[in-house]
Design a protein around this motif. Structure first.
Motif, PDB file in Angstrom:
ATOM      1  N   GLY A 241      33.512  38.423  86.985  1.00 33.06           N
ATOM      2  CA  GLY A 241      32.404  37.704  86.165  1.00 33.06           C
ATOM      3  C   GLY A 241      32.637  37.688  84.648  1.00 33.06           C
ATOM      4  O   GLY A 241      32.268  36.877  84.131  1.00 33.06           O
ATOM      5  N   MET A 242      33.792  38.322  84.234  1.00 37.45           N
ATOM      6  CA  MET A 242      34.396  38.256  83.130  1.00 37.45           C
ATOM      7  C   MET A 242      35.619  37.629  82.903  1.00 37.45           C
ATOM      8  O   MET A 242      36.070  37.402  81.734  1.00 37.45           O
ATOM      9  CB  MET A 242      34.600  39.636  82.252  1.00 37.45           C
ATOM     10  N   VAL A 243      36.176  36.923  83.852  1.00 30.55           N
ATOM     11  CA  VAL A 243      37.406  36.208  83.628  1.00 30.55           C
ATOM     12  C   VAL A 243      37.149  34.863  83.236  1.00 30.55           C
ATOM     13  O   VAL A 243      36.351  34.078  83.711  1.00 30.55           O
ATOM     14  CB  VAL A 243      37.972  36.274  85.301  1.00 30.55           C
ATOM     15  N   SER A 244      38.248  34.422  82.240  1.00 28.97           N
ATOM     16  CA  SER A 244      38.324  33.069  81.935  1.00 28.97           C
ATOM     17  C   SER A 244      39.468  32.893  81.504  1.00 28.97           C
ATOM     18  O   SER A 244      40.309  33.813  80.876  1.00 28.97           O
ATOM     19  CB  SER A 244      37.146  32.893  80.647  1.00 28.97           C
ATOM     20  N   LYS A 245      40.047  31.843  81.386  1.00 30.71           N
ATOM     21  CA  LYS A 245      41.428  31.340  81.172  1.00 30.71           C
ATOM     22  C   LYS A 245      41.546  31.734  79.564  1.00 30.71           C
ATOM     23  O   LYS A 245      42.856  32.495  79.195  1.00 30.71           O
ATOM     24  CB  LYS A 245      41.877  29.840  81.078  1.00 30.71           C
ATOM     25  N   GLU A 246      40.781  31.263  78.634  1.00 30.63           N
ATOM     26  CA  GLU A 246      40.734  31.681  77.263  1.00 30.63           C
ATOM     27  C   GLU A 246      40.984  33.321  77.160  1.00 30.63           C
ATOM     28  O   GLU A 246      41.752  33.802  76.228  1.00 30.63           O
ATOM     29  CB  GLU A 246      39.658  31.136  76.532  1.00 30.63           C
ATOM     30  N   LEU A 247      40.110  34.131  77.916  1.00 31.39           N
ATOM     31  CA  LEU A 247      40.210  35.696  77.743  1.00 31.39           C
ATOM     32  C   LEU A 247      41.688  36.163  78.243  1.00 31.39           C
ATOM     33  O   LEU A 247      42.190  36.990  77.332  1.00 31.39           O
ATOM     34  CB  LEU A 247      38.986  36.362  78.654  1.00 31.39           C
ATOM     35  N   LEU A 248      42.175  35.719  79.536  1.00 30.22           N
ATOM     36  CA  LEU A 248      43.411  36.050  79.842  1.00 30.22           C
ATOM     37  C   LEU A 248      44.537  35.621  78.782  1.00 30.22           C
ATOM     38  O   LEU A 248      45.515  36.390  78.714  1.00 30.22           O
ATOM     39  CB  LEU A 248      43.501  35.629  81.200  1.00 30.22           C
ATOM     40  N   ASP A 249      44.418  34.445  78.433  1.00 30.38           N
ATOM     41  CA  ASP A 249      45.296  34.093  77.525  1.00 30.38           C
ATOM     42  C   ASP A 249      45.570  35.021  76.306  1.00 30.38           C
ATOM     43  O   ASP A 249      46.542  35.449  75.905  1.00 30.38           O
ATOM     44  CB  ASP A 249      45.189  32.596  77.061  1.00 30.38           C
TER      45      ASP A 249
END
Length: 512
Positions: A241-249
């Protein structure tokens, strides 16, 4: 009528001076009912109050050093002892019978804990304010104590968030409308996150405005954890639920290690990962894993054959129901059902059929989930670490149901944060007890264990001008809690006459 003298007892004037009373008392022993009544007159029962939960959780409270931690942080207050006891009373109430703060004031009369008798209403509300003010430092001290007590390895922490709503307006700036996991979008709410070790011990929590996204909370807690707890290497494990491309990058740029679940049907890279071949490696039980690299990122595909078979049968059953519904009611009956609509296709002449392409695509997901990580752990360790995330999810169920976090009635910011801190400390104590039970390989239904402990009561009574304390028998699995902590239950009878009422342990003075 005839009269017969059976026995001459003497002159009535002499017997009335006391001899008659002694004679009656000597005859009582020949009547069981009269003897019981005579003995009962010597016995006065003053109270019978709950004792079991206090015996267990007070021991853990002291082991974790929470009383001394709170007293040191409340030292500026002249009644630091009473404030620390007020926090313990509210924590014990969360575990036993969650009530409002006014309800706790009445509830403590039903609990056998000598120092509770000295608590006043203002102690509870003042302690909430101090908990809010000293939250970070209290958690840090508790973390050091917990780490040493349970020999914790804090190389991997788990994080998840939830929401809880307010009854009423709530504090400005904290209470906001947002995505409600309680399914109450009509209520103002607050976001709460908990950080736990892989052993299931909570070490920190954070409170956020109700409209803050999970991604933002995750970034904030990462920065706070590394700074506040001085952790050199930590792998954060989070749900999809907390995954986004911006966060992982951002995590990759900051060289922060993570293990996160991916959204299976909405992420383009997941579809490509599932198309990639490779051999599975059996981890344990029904879990198989394989490593896949895609676009320079590392993914772990996890597969459960038993779950895959279950998913396949569920889909086949759904298709049969769908075909039956189309045949009986036509396509119009599916207009309001978006879940079914995606599995049908309209052919020429308005003929409705099953979308075989969609079914084939769905079959790719049977029994599978995909993880993304930038850590160097082996594939099996990554998969096991993510499975341990259930500890956090279970913790949220505990904090919101058995600990009854919601709804929140406070309207001041400090009181709301203090209330949540009380729930967090209750979660720490419950997690500590479950850890002790696991270490001793004691298998017991936790809910029933608490119920059995609640049946253990302390009975205060007076006999022959001496005051005693008796405990009731241990019911059900209550003895397992004492065994798990390595402590003995109190003696069945203790003499209180010579004990000091100011000593919180006076009820443990042995009689025999």
């Amino acid at each position: 009528m005839r009269q017969k003298v059976v026995l001459n007892l003497g002159r009535i004037e002499d017997l009335q001076e006391g001899s008659l009373d002694r004679l009656v008392a000597s005859l009582v022993k020949f009547s069981k009912r009269k003897w019981i009544q005579a003995e009962a007159e010597k016995l006065m029962v003053h109270s019978a109050r709950e004792w079991g939960l206090d015996l267990i959780f007070r021991h853990l409270w002291e082991q974790l050093g929470l009383h001394s931690i709170l007293k040191s942080h409340f030292s500026k207050a002249h009644v630091s002892f009473h404030l620390a006891e007020a926090v313990y009373a509210m924590v014990l109430n969360r575990i036993s019978d969650p009530l409002s703060k006014r309800g706790v004031i009445q509830w403590i009369d039903a609990v056998y804990h000598p120092s509770f008798l000295e608590l006043l209403p203002n102690h509870f509300y003042r302690s909430l304010d101090l908990l809010s003010e000293n939250k970070d430092s209290i958690e840090l001290d508790l973390f050091e104590r917990t780490k040493n007590l349970f020999d914790l390895e804090v190389d991997m922490v788990f994080w998840d968030t939830t929401s809880t709503y307010f009854e009423g307006k709530g504090p400005d700036g904290l209470a906001s409308y947002g995505y409600s996991k309680d399914h109450r979008p009509d209520r103002l709410q607050v976001m709460i996150g908990v950080v736990m070790t892989r052993a299931g011990i909570p070490i920190a929590h954070e409170v956020f405005p109700g409209n803050q996204s999970e991604v933002d909370t995750f970034r904030q807690i990462i920065a706070d954890m590394r700074k506040r707890f001085k952790l050199t290497r930590v792998i954060f494990v989070g749900d999809r639920g907390m995954v986004s491309k911006e966060l992982l990058d951002a995590l990759d740029r900051d060289h922060i290690e993570y293990i996160v679940g991916m959204r299976m049907r909405k992420a383009i890279d997941v579809g490509e990962v599932l198309k990639t071949g490779g051999r599975y490696k059996t981890v344990k039980g029904n879990l198989r894993v394989k490593e896949v690299w895609y676009d320079a990122d590392r993914y772990i595909v996890c597969h459960n054959p038993i779950q895959a078979e279950h998913d396949m049968h569920a889909r086949e059953e759904m298709v049969q129901k769908l075909e039956k519904q189309i045949k009986q009611n036509g396509f119009k009956s599916l207009i309001g059902n978006s879940g079914y609509r995606r599995y049908v296709v309209i052919k020429k002449d308005s003929v409705v059929g099953i979308n075989q392409k969609t079914l084939k695509e769905e079959a790719r997901f049977d029994g599978k989930y995909v993880l993304r990580t930038n850590c160097q752990l082996d594939t099996d360790q990554v998969a096991i670490a993510y499975k341990d995330l259930w500890r956090v999810e279970r913790a949220f169920r505990e904090i919101k149901s058995s600990l009854d976090l919601r709804p929140v009635y406070h309207w001041r910011d400090s009181r709301v944060r203090g209330h949540i801190m009380v729930c967090f400390l209750a979660l720490v104590l419950e997690s500590a007890l479950q850890r002790r039970l696991k270490e001793k390989e004691i298998t017991v239904e936790y809910t029933y264990l608490l119920r059995d402990l609640q049946q253990l009561r302390a009975v205060e009574l007076t006999m022959d001008d001496r005051k005693y304390l008796c405990r009731t028998e241990l019911a059900g699995s209550a003895h397992q809690a004492f065994k798990g902590l390595g402590i003995r239950p109190p003696l069945q009878v203790s003499d209180l006459t010579s004990s000091s009422p100011n000593n919180s342990d006076y009820y443990l003075q042995p009689l025999f």
